[in-house]
Design a protein around this motif. Structure first.
Motif, PDB file in Angstrom:
ATOM      1  N   THR A 266       5.394  48.230  40.424  1.00 12.71           N
ATOM      2  CA  THR A 266       5.591  49.336  39.483  1.00 12.71           C
ATOM      3  C   THR A 266       5.245  50.641  40.172  1.00 12.71           C
ATOM      4  O   THR A 266       4.142  50.769  40.721  1.00 12.71           O
ATOM      5  CB  THR A 266       4.684  49.148  38.248  1.00 12.71           C
ATOM      6  OG1 THR A 266       4.997  47.905  37.615  1.00 12.71           O
ATOM      7  CG2 THR A 266       4.888  50.285  37.256  1.00 12.71           C
ATOM      8  N   PRO A 267       6.140  51.630  40.182  1.00  8.29           N
ATOM      9  CA  PRO A 267       5.872  52.889  40.897  1.00  8.29           C
ATOM     10  C   PRO A 267       4.552  53.527  40.474  1.00  8.29           C
ATOM     11  O   PRO A 267       4.303  53.739  39.287  1.00  8.29           O
ATOM     12  CB  PRO A 267       7.063  53.768  40.500  1.00  8.29           C
ATOM     13  CG  PRO A 267       8.156  52.802  40.202  1.00  8.29           C
ATOM     14  CD  PRO A 267       7.478  51.617  39.565  1.00  8.29           C
ATOM     15  N   GLY A 268       3.695  53.787  41.454  1.00  6.48           N
ATOM     16  CA  GLY A 268       2.413  54.438  41.213  1.00  6.48           C
ATOM     17  C   GLY A 268       1.291  53.498  40.849  1.00  6.48           C
ATOM     18  O   GLY A 268       0.118  53.816  41.055  1.00  6.48           O
ATOM     19  N   ALA A 269       1.604  52.339  40.291  1.00  8.39           N
ATOM     20  CA  ALA A 269       0.562  51.412  39.844  1.00  8.39           C
ATOM     21  C   ALA A 269      -0.020  50.645  41.019  1.00  8.39           C
ATOM     22  O   ALA A 269       0.650  50.388  42.018  1.00  8.39           O
ATOM     23  CB  ALA A 269       1.128  50.441  38.810  1.00  8.39           C
ATOM     24  N   VAL A 270      -1.300  50.266  40.896  1.00  5.18           N
ATOM     25  CA  VAL A 270      -1.967  49.508  41.945  1.00  5.18           C
ATOM     26  C   VAL A 270      -2.465  48.182  41.375  1.00  5.18           C
ATOM     27  O   VAL A 270      -2.584  48.004  40.155  1.00  5.18           O
ATOM     28  CB  VAL A 270      -3.146  50.294  42.557  1.00  5.18           C
ATOM     29  CG1 VAL A 270      -2.660  51.585  43.183  1.00  5.18           C
ATOM     30  CG2 VAL A 270      -4.215  50.594  41.507  1.00  5.18           C
ATOM     31  N   THR A 271      -2.755  47.282  42.274  1.00  6.04           N
ATOM     32  CA  THR A 271      -3.238  45.959  41.885  1.00  6.04           C
ATOM     33  C   THR A 271      -4.431  45.583  42.747  1.00  6.04           C
ATOM     34  O   THR A 271      -4.588  46.081  43.878  1.00  6.04           O
ATOM     35  CB  THR A 271      -2.113  44.912  42.022  1.00  6.04           C
ATOM     36  OG1 THR A 271      -2.569  43.641  41.551  1.00  6.04           O
ATOM     37  CG2 THR A 271      -1.671  44.768  43.470  1.00  6.04           C
ATOM     38  N   PHE A 272      -5.279  44.698  42.236  1.00  6.62           N
ATOM     39  CA  PHE A 272      -6.470  44.284  42.990  1.00  6.62           C
ATOM     40  C   PHE A 272      -6.883  42.884  42.576  1.00  6.62           C
ATOM     41  O   PHE A 272      -6.765  42.491  41.399  1.00  6.62           O
ATOM     42  CB  PHE A 272      -7.644  45.234  42.748  1.00  6.62           C
ATOM     43  CG  PHE A 272      -8.914  44.782  43.419  1.00  6.62           C
ATOM     44  CD1 PHE A 272      -9.110  45.036  44.763  1.00  6.62           C
ATOM     45  CD2 PHE A 272      -9.872  44.078  42.715  1.00  6.62           C
ATOM     46  CE1 PHE A 272     -10.276  44.595  45.395  1.00  6.62           C
ATOM     47  CE2 PHE A 272     -11.030  43.630  43.339  1.00  6.62           C
ATOM     48  CZ  PHE A 272     -11.222  43.892  44.686  1.00  6.62           C
ATOM     49  N   GLY A 273      -7.375  42.118  43.528  1.00  9.30           N
ATOM     50  CA  GLY A 273      -7.969  40.810  43.303  1.00  9.30           C
ATOM     51  C   GLY A 273      -8.625  40.370  44.591  1.00  9.30           C
ATOM     52  O   GLY A 273      -8.335  40.910  45.672  1.00  9.30           O
ATOM     53  N   VAL A 274      -9.538  39.435  44.522  1.00  8.21           N
ATOM     54  CA  VAL A 274     -10.184  38.938  45.740  1.00  8.21           C
ATOM     55  C   VAL A 274      -9.120  38.353  46.656  1.00  8.21           C
ATOM     56  O   VAL A 274      -8.306  37.518  46.248  1.00  8.21           O
ATOM     57  CB  VAL A 274     -11.253  37.887  45.400  1.00  8.21           C
ATOM     58  CG1 VAL A 274     -11.815  37.275  46.688  1.00  8.21           C
ATOM     59  CG2 VAL A 274     -12.379  38.519  44.585  1.00  8.21           C
ATOM     60  N   ASP A 275      -9.109  38.808  47.901  1.00  8.56           N
ATOM     61  CA  ASP A 275      -8.126  38.363  48.873  1.00  8.56           C
ATOM     62  C   ASP A 275      -8.287  36.852  49.128  1.00  8.56           C
ATOM     63  O   ASP A 275      -9.404  36.384  49.403  1.00  8.56           O
ATOM     64  CB  ASP A 275      -8.336  39.133  50.180  1.00  8.56           C
ATOM     65  CG  ASP A 275      -7.307  38.775  51.220  1.00  8.56           C
ATOM     66  OD1 ASP A 275      -6.235  39.376  51.205  1.00  8.56           O
ATOM     67  OD2 ASP A 275      -7.601  37.878  52.049  1.00  8.56           O
ATOM     68  N   PRO A 276      -7.211  36.062  49.015  1.00 11.39           N
ATOM     69  CA  PRO A 276      -7.324  34.604  49.196  1.00 11.39           C
ATOM     70  C   PRO A 276      -7.896  34.208  50.551  1.00 11.39           C
ATOM     71  O   PRO A 276      -8.670  33.248  50.656  1.00 11.39           O
ATOM     72  CB  PRO A 276      -5.887  34.115  49.022  1.00 11.39           C
ATOM     73  CG  PRO A 276      -5.227  35.163  48.179  1.00 11.39           C
ATOM     74  CD  PRO A 276      -5.852  36.457  48.606  1.00 11.39           C
ATOM     75  N   GLU A 277      -7.521  34.929  51.599  1.00 15.04           N
ATOM     76  CA  GLU A 277      -8.036  34.608  52.929  1.00 15.04           C
ATOM     77  C   GLU A 277      -9.538  34.845  53.002  1.00 15.04           C
ATOM     78  O   GLU A 277     -10.286  34.057  53.601  1.00 15.04           O
ATOM     79  CB  GLU A 277      -7.298  35.444  53.975  1.00 15.04           C
ATOM     80  CG  GLU A 277      -7.604  35.058  55.411  1.00 15.04           C
ATOM     81  CD  GLU A 277      -6.829  35.875  56.421  1.00 15.04           C
ATOM     82  OE1 GLU A 277      -7.027  35.658  57.635  1.00 15.04           O
ATOM     83  OE2 GLU A 277      -6.014  36.747  56.003  1.00 15.04           O
ATOM     84  N   LEU A 278      -9.993  35.935  52.380  1.00 13.78           N
ATOM     85  CA  LEU A 278     -11.428  36.205  52.347  1.00 13.78           C
ATOM     86  C   LEU A 278     -12.149  35.136  51.523  1.00 13.78           C
ATOM     87  O   LEU A 278     -13.225  34.656  51.910  1.00 13.78           O
ATOM     88  CB  LEU A 278     -11.701  37.586  51.754  1.00 13.78           C
ATOM     89  CG  LEU A 278     -13.180  37.941  51.556  1.00 13.78           C
ATOM     90  CD1 LEU A 278     -13.893  38.038  52.901  1.00 13.78           C
ATOM     91  CD2 LEU A 278     -13.333  39.222  50.761  1.00 13.78           C
TER      92      LEU A 278
END
Length: 522
Positions: A266-278
């Motif tokens: 989505t333009p401008g929107a951001v996302t976040f979650g614990v990185d699976p590799e980490l």
């Protein structure tokens, strides 16, 4: 930050200049008003003169006058009526009783014979370097200056050109003061409050406003943050630095920036979650555990903020829709995980207008406790005209701190503009921090960012003692190198490091050296 391994004269009225310039290329509409003379063709030449309305209201009339040296004559002309008396010539625009809209320009043109350049140029009776919004009105006040205390904002300015009856000071559209002097003060303003003023010179023919200026009263500490803070970035990814859970962040850090939130579809929107590799590297680290760790850090008196972007980040906020999407998505992530604020670390360009809109929207949603930080690269804060610097100044009233990355930079000019300072030195840090401190940001909004030892950056790594020396130089004028700032900044906010993970890798030397020193600053 690394994730993975001509000259225009402008005023609020007429802008004009009288210079002999080549005609190729011809001056375009909207450029500085200027006479131009063609190459010699049998003693003849073509002259053009452009006037632009750089104000915010329509101009209803104006005239241009000038003299030509003896022996120079005029031929045909267009776009204007011409009256002459000897070699004194007057152009009066054909639309004298019409108007010139804000931003519009008109060009006067004529043919001449001889070799003389125009002399004694006047616009509405003022020298061409002056300004006017109506015939006979004074020029705009020049060099408007603003100073502030905890409860007052004061203005001073240089006298305007032309006949001046007095000066009016407006706050927005409201007249706040009328004076015959060249200064005004306003008291009783709450701490950390911004006000925007425009000073206008006036007489019986009209008034001319100077460019508006903004002042902010002092006392803008974030209420629940220390006066001097240490900020560190925590990696939400795997690289050669030590992986650690958020709860394992050393206690020396006051603000922990979680790196990074990334662009979504989505333009401008951001996302976040614990990185699976980490998560895998840590033996399983879930979003629920991360959220609990955010709460644990906050219970220890720390602030935890969400950093957006990074070296590989491609978050784009370039219109009103994407600004709204950015604010909405960041607000949602803050609510889900318990973040205290947002850090703007966009290293691939940003639009200051719409990012400011997004951050103001977010501030309206979250309230005055929202922490807003920025992590520009060194080059981004070299000039107030750069997008990052413009953003910082544009949100100065709600901005917590800018912690510039004083590394991976090469050599750069400092605020003295006299020498190029090499990165990795006290001179580099202090001379470049001085640019921000002397160009609009308050000391409590400026922090110095350095790498946490070897591996954290490709260049600009310094010993933590050098960071302390730079802080001393800025706050106390002690332990400086050859560069000495023009004044002291006891309120300098502190230091930032990339990153907590690299600091742990290098034995926590950065935090253990810099954090105690911050407590000794004024």
């Amino acid at each position: 930050m690394r994730r993975r391994l001509s000259s225009a004269l402008t005023a609020l009225g007429l802008a004009a200049a009288c210079a002999l310039l080549p005609t190729t290329p011809a001056a375009a509409a909207g450029e500085t008003a200027a006479f131009s003379k063609s190459s010699d063709w049998g003693g003849g030449w073509e002259g053009r003169f452009t006037v632009k309305n750089t104000g915010t209201a329509a101009i209803t009339g104006w005239r241009v006058e000038f003299d030509l040296p003896s022996g120079t004559t005029l031929g045909s002309y267009w776009d204007a009526l011409l009256t002459s008396s000897g070699n004194h010539h007057t152009f009066v625009n054909r639309e004298y009783n019409g108007s010139l809209a804000p931003g519009a320009a008109v060009t006067f043109g004529f043919l001449g014979n001889g070799s003389g350049a125009p002399l004694n140029c006047r616009v509405n009776g003022l020298d061409c370097s002056g300004t006017s919004t109506q015939p006979g009105a004074p020029g705009a006040p020049a060099n408007v200056r603003v100073t502030s205390t905890g409860s007052s904002i004061s203005l001073a300015w240089d006298p305007a050109q032309g006949t001046v009856s007095g000066y009016r000071v407006y706050e927005g559209s409201t007249l706040r003061s009328t004076t015959t002097g060249t200064s005004a003060s306003f008291t009783g303003i709450p701490a950390c409050s911004s006000r925007t003023y425009a000073v206008a010179a006036y007489n019986s023919a009209g008034e001319t406003r100077a460019t508006a200026v903004t002042g902010t009263t002092t006392g803008c500490q974030q209420a629940d943050l220390p006066s001097h803070i240490l900020t560190g970035y925590w990696h939400n990814f795997v690289n050669p630095a030590t992986e650690l859970r958020l709860s394992a962040v050393p206690d020396e850090y006051d603000v922990v920036a979680v790196a990074f939130a990334e662009a979504s579809s989505t333009p401008g929107a951001v996302t976040f979650g614990v990185d699976p590799e980490l998560s895998a590297a840590l033996g399983g680290y879930t979003d629920a555990q991360f959220t609990a760790d955010v709460a644990a850090l906050k219970s220890r008196g720390k602030k935890v903020i969400l950093s957006v972007g990074g070296e590989a980040g491609r978050v784009a906020v370039g219109d009103a829709t994407s600004a709204a999407n950015f604010a909405s998505s960041v607000r949602s992530i803050m609510t889900r995980y318990g973040f205290d604020g947002v850090d703007i670390d966009l290293e691939n360009g940003l639009n200051p207008t719409y990012m400011a809109q997004a951050l103001r929207t977010l501030r309206g949603q979250v309230g005055s406790g929202l922490i807003i930080t920025m992590a520009p690269q060194t080059i981004d804060m070299q000039s107030t005209g750069s997008s990052y610097f413009a953003l910082a100044l544009g949100i100065k009233d709600i901005l917590t701190v800018v912690h510039t990355q004083f590394y991976n930079s090469g050599s750069m000019l400092g605020c003295d503009q006299s020498a190029a300072y090499g990165q990795g030195s006290v001179n580099f840090i202090t001379a470049l921090a001085c640019i921000q401190l002397e160009n609009g940001l308050r000391p409590d909004q400026v922090a110095i960012g350095l790498p946490a030892g070897q591996g954290a950056a490709g260049g600009g790594v310094v010993a933590p003692s050098v960071v302390n020396n730079a802080l001393d130089c800025l706050a106390r004028a002690t332990n400086c190198g050859s560069f000495r700032p023009p004044r002291t900044y006891p309120g300098i906010r502190g230091a930032m490091t990339w990153s907590i993970n690299w600091d742990v890798t290098n034995g926590n030397s950065f935090a253990r050296t810099v954090a105690p020193h911050l407590d000794t600053l004024p």
